[in-house]
Design a protein around this motif. Sequence first.
Motif, short mmCIF file in Angstrom:
data_model
loop_
_atom_site.label_atom_id
_atom_site.label_comp_id
_atom_site.label_asym_id
_atom_site.label_seq_id
_atom_site.Cartn_x
_atom_site.Cartn_y
_atom_site.Cartn_z
N CYS A 141 0.83 -1.21 0.00
CA CYS A 141 0.00 0.00 0.00
C CYS A 141 0.86 1.26 0.00
O CYS A 141 0.55 2.24 -0.69
N ALA A 157 1.16 4.01 -3.02
CA ALA A 157 0.93 5.44 -2.79
C ALA A 157 2.04 6.28 -3.41
O ALA A 157 1.79 7.34 -4.00
N VAL A 167 1.54 6.39 -7.16
CA VAL A 167 0.46 7.32 -7.51
C VAL A 167 0.98 8.76 -7.46
O VAL A 167 0.70 9.57 -8.34
N LEU A 195 -1.42 13.38 0.19
CA LEU A 195 -1.91 12.39 -0.78
C LEU A 195 -1.37 11.01 -0.45
O LEU A 195 -2.13 10.03 -0.43
N PHE A 200 -3.90 7.94 0.63
CA PHE A 200 -3.99 6.79 -0.28
C PHE A 200 -3.54 5.51 0.42
O PHE A 200 -4.19 4.46 0.31
N GLU A 201 -2.45 5.60 1.16
CA GLU A 201 -1.94 4.43 1.87
C GLU A 201 -2.95 3.94 2.91
O GLU A 201 -3.21 2.74 3.02
N SER A 232 -6.05 2.32 1.18
CA SER A 232 -5.70 1.02 0.59
C SER A 232 -5.51 -0.04 1.67
O SER A 232 -5.95 -1.18 1.51
N LEU A 235 -9.73 12.17 -0.58
CA LEU A 235 -8.73 11.70 -1.53
C LEU A 235 -8.78 12.53 -2.82
O LEU A 235 -7.73 12.88 -3.37
N ALA A 264 -5.70 14.63 -4.19
CA ALA A 264 -5.16 14.32 -5.52
C ALA A 264 -5.16 15.55 -6.41
O ALA A 264 -4.20 15.80 -7.15
N THR A 311 -9.11 3.22 -7.47
CA THR A 311 -8.98 3.04 -6.02
C THR A 311 -10.24 2.42 -5.44
O THR A 311 -10.18 1.52 -4.59
#
Length: 280
Positions: free
Chosen positions: A106, A110, A113, A130, A134-135, A138, A151, A155, A190
């Motif tokens: 994860c 990230a 990404v 971010l 994201f981590e 996930s 998110l 992003a 995602t």
Amino acid sequence: MIEDARAAGFDLQKRTIHDWIARGLLDQPLRRGAGRGSRPGLHSENQRKLFLLLLTKRDEMPKLPMLALIPLSIWLWWGVNWVPTRQALKALATWFGDGARRKQVCHDAALRVLEQLDHPLASETARARLVRLFEAISYRGRMTAVDREELETAARSVFEPQSVFGSTGLVRAVGPSAMPFTVEALLTKTSAVVEAIRVLRDNCMTEELLERAKTLHLRSKREYAELRPTLEAQTAGPLSALFSERTLDEEFNAIGTDLLLVIGLLLTSPRARSAVVGTA
């Protein structure tokens, strides 16, 4: 099986075989006879070949989650005569079940990404936020409406910095026109992955869903193989790595994550589901 192993120069205990059967590295033996006094079960010739391959690779891949990718890949590419779907389902769960590995995966995802989304004028604070969001999403395998909104904001702060895009009303897209990378594309992917994670964590995966994922995966791989050279030629910068040709090792190591995405798309995308129906 023990005799096969010893004849090949490997020394192992019977409990190892039982553990490998439980974890999907091997299938259950075929029963001979019924009731008390029935003869011991036998493994098929293909399963015995798989067993020797696992023994050969065990030093190279001592952790069971990685070793489980061997029967999973054989099921995917060679079919159920070698590895039945019931075994592949257990192997997928074994690959997925290594919590420490998933957390690292994860985090690495990230960072990838961030590399793909990064705008040179984005702030370090936006980049760190971010990666953190994201981590966390996930790893939890869950994305609420609030998570999705946070998110998306994070992003866009990286991909479309306010200082550049704030007053334009434009949406940034990078990469080839046939497969543009946007914030919306990131959110769609995602959502699919975290739904697949939820299903696996809740032990809700079924053989039927896995078979449908296999069908969609193989079809997508064929279509992508035809498009990949063009996509690579049209892409520059950090995104170019997305369309480079994988080595055999890279292809093998990506089997679990590739299936995870396809499973998620089947769960969240009507278009993906209709694609499978269209191949039936």
